[in-house]
Design a protein around this motif. Structure first.
Motif, PDB file in Angstrom:
ATOM      1  N   UNK A  64       0.836  -1.356   0.062  1.00 20.73           N
ATOM      2  CA  UNK A  64      -0.019   0.069   0.028  1.00 20.73           C
ATOM      3  C   UNK A  64       0.826   1.253  -0.140  1.00 20.73           C
ATOM      4  N   UNK A  65       0.765   2.131  -1.044  1.00 15.45           N
ATOM      5  CA  UNK A  65       1.767   3.271  -1.345  1.00 15.45           C
ATOM      6  C   UNK A  65       0.866   4.481  -1.663  1.00 15.45           C
ATOM      7  N   UNK A  66       1.263   5.605  -1.113  1.00 14.39           N
ATOM      8  CA  UNK A  66       0.756   6.902  -1.392  1.00 14.39           C
ATOM      9  C   UNK A  66       1.082   7.210  -2.942  1.00 14.39           C
ATOM     10  N   UNK A  67       0.608   8.149  -3.545  1.00 17.43           N
ATOM     11  CA  UNK A  67       0.854   8.660  -4.929  1.00 17.43           C
ATOM     12  C   UNK A  67       2.301   9.036  -4.913  1.00 17.43           C
ATOM     13  N   UNK A  68       3.118   8.988  -6.002  1.00 16.51           N
ATOM     14  CA  UNK A  68       4.436   9.486  -5.931  1.00 16.51           C
ATOM     15  C   UNK A  68       4.651  10.878  -6.052  1.00 16.51           C
ATOM     16  N   UNK A  69       5.567  11.472  -5.426  1.00 18.68           N
ATOM     17  CA  UNK A  69       5.899  12.971  -5.013  1.00 18.68           C
ATOM     18  C   UNK A  69       6.959  13.125  -6.059  1.00 18.68           C
ATOM     19  N   UNK A  70       6.862  14.086  -6.963  1.00 20.35           N
ATOM     20  CA  UNK A  70       7.643  14.633  -7.895  1.00 20.35           C
ATOM     21  C   UNK A  70       8.731  15.426  -7.211  1.00 20.35           C
ATOM     22  N   UNK A  71      10.023  14.841  -7.398  1.00 15.26           N
ATOM     23  CA  UNK A  71      11.035  15.878  -6.565  1.00 15.26           C
ATOM     24  C   UNK A  71      11.860  16.819  -7.820  1.00 15.26           C
ATOM     25  N   UNK A  72      11.994  16.250  -8.998  1.00 19.58           N
ATOM     26  CA  UNK A  72      12.784  16.946 -10.034  1.00 19.58           C
ATOM     27  C   UNK A  72      12.111  16.232 -11.390  1.00 19.58           C
ATOM     28  N   UNK A  73      12.321  17.301 -12.435  1.00 23.27           N
ATOM     29  CA  UNK A  73      12.088  16.758 -13.749  1.00 23.27           C
ATOM     30  C   UNK A  73      13.101  17.339 -14.464  1.00 23.27           C
ATOM     31  N   UNK A  74      13.642  16.835 -15.389  1.00 18.73           N
ATOM     32  CA  UNK A  74      14.850  17.351 -16.357  1.00 18.73           C
ATOM     33  C   UNK A  74      14.348  16.891 -17.861  1.00 18.73           C
ATOM     34  N   UNK A  75      14.148  17.554 -18.681  1.00 19.76           N
ATOM     35  CA  UNK A  75      13.958  17.402 -20.184  1.00 19.76           C
ATOM     36  C   UNK A  75      12.692  16.860 -20.423  1.00 19.76           C
ATOM     37  N   UNK A  76      12.523  16.095 -21.449  1.00 24.86           N
ATOM     38  CA  UNK A  76      11.115  15.430 -21.688  1.00 24.86           C
ATOM     39  C   UNK A  76      10.772  14.316 -21.070  1.00 24.86           C
ATOM     40  N   UNK A  77       9.673  14.356 -20.163  1.00 20.06           N
ATOM     41  CA  UNK A  77       9.240  13.212 -19.119  1.00 20.06           C
ATOM     42  C   UNK A  77       7.690  13.214 -19.355  1.00 20.06           C
ATOM     43  N   UNK A  78       7.268  12.035 -19.251  1.00 19.23           N
ATOM     44  CA  UNK A  78       5.671  11.901 -19.173  1.00 19.23           C
ATOM     45  C   UNK A  78       5.434  11.446 -17.808  1.00 19.23           C
ATOM     46  N   UNK A  79       5.050  12.190 -16.889  1.00 11.77           N
ATOM     47  CA  UNK A  79       4.656  12.129 -15.404  1.00 11.77           C
ATOM     48  C   UNK A  79       3.404  10.868 -15.433  1.00 11.77           C
ATOM     49  N   UNK A  80       2.660  10.895 -16.333  1.00  8.54           N
ATOM     50  CA  UNK A  80       1.203   9.944 -16.263  1.00  8.54           C
ATOM     51  C   UNK A  80       1.669   8.725 -16.279  1.00  8.54           C
ATOM     52  N   UNK A  81       3.065   8.330 -16.670  1.00  8.54           N
ATOM     53  CA  UNK A  81       3.495   6.882 -16.682  1.00  8.54           C
ATOM     54  C   UNK A  81       3.591   6.404 -15.176  1.00  8.54           C
ATOM     55  N   UNK A  82       3.591   7.330 -14.282  1.00  7.02           N
ATOM     56  CA  UNK A  82       3.677   6.901 -12.802  1.00  7.02           C
ATOM     57  C   UNK A  82       2.462   6.218 -12.333  1.00  7.02           C
ATOM     58  N   UNK A  83       1.583   6.581 -12.903  1.00  3.83           N
ATOM     59  CA  UNK A  83       0.207   6.289 -12.250  1.00  3.83           C
ATOM     60  C   UNK A  83      -0.422   5.082 -13.020  1.00  3.83           C
ATOM     61  N   UNK A  84       0.386   4.676 -14.292  1.00  2.00           N
ATOM     62  CA  UNK A  84      -0.159   3.495 -14.870  1.00  2.00           C
ATOM     63  C   UNK A  84       0.105   2.128 -14.314  1.00  2.00           C
TER      64      UNK A  84
END
Length: 84
Positions: A64-84
């Motif tokens: 049982x884990x909470x949603x991810x907390x984004x700490x840093x993004x660099x360049x082109x990313x797809x944050x939506x993939x974290x919840x997939x």
């Protein structure tokens, strides 16, 4: 078991067919600072288009884990993939 926080760096690449952003294998870090440094390095590696550092807190025994907390993004990313 008590809640634990995991720190992760995750690189992204563009797929050969269609050019969609795809997540690579996650790399676990020992600390928030290390995860952020790793994301910066991963984003600069040849073939990668970006990277993120994030944390997740939860109980590994229960899965049982909470949603991810984004700490840093660099360049082109797809944050939506974290919840997939």
């Amino acid at each position: 078991m008590a809640a634990m926080t995991y720190y992760v760096a995750l690189a992204f690449v563009r797929s050969e067919e269609g050019g969609d952003i795809v997540a690579c294998d996650p790399k676990e870090a020992r600390s928030l600072d290390q995860a952020m440094r790793m994301a910066g390095l991963l984003a600069k590696m040849e073939g990668n288009c970006g990277a993120i550092a994030f944390s997740r807190t939860g109980d590994p025994t229960l899965g049982d884990f909470e949603d991810a907390v984004i700490l840093k993004t660099v360049g082109e990313v797809d944050i939506g993939l974290l919840s997939a």
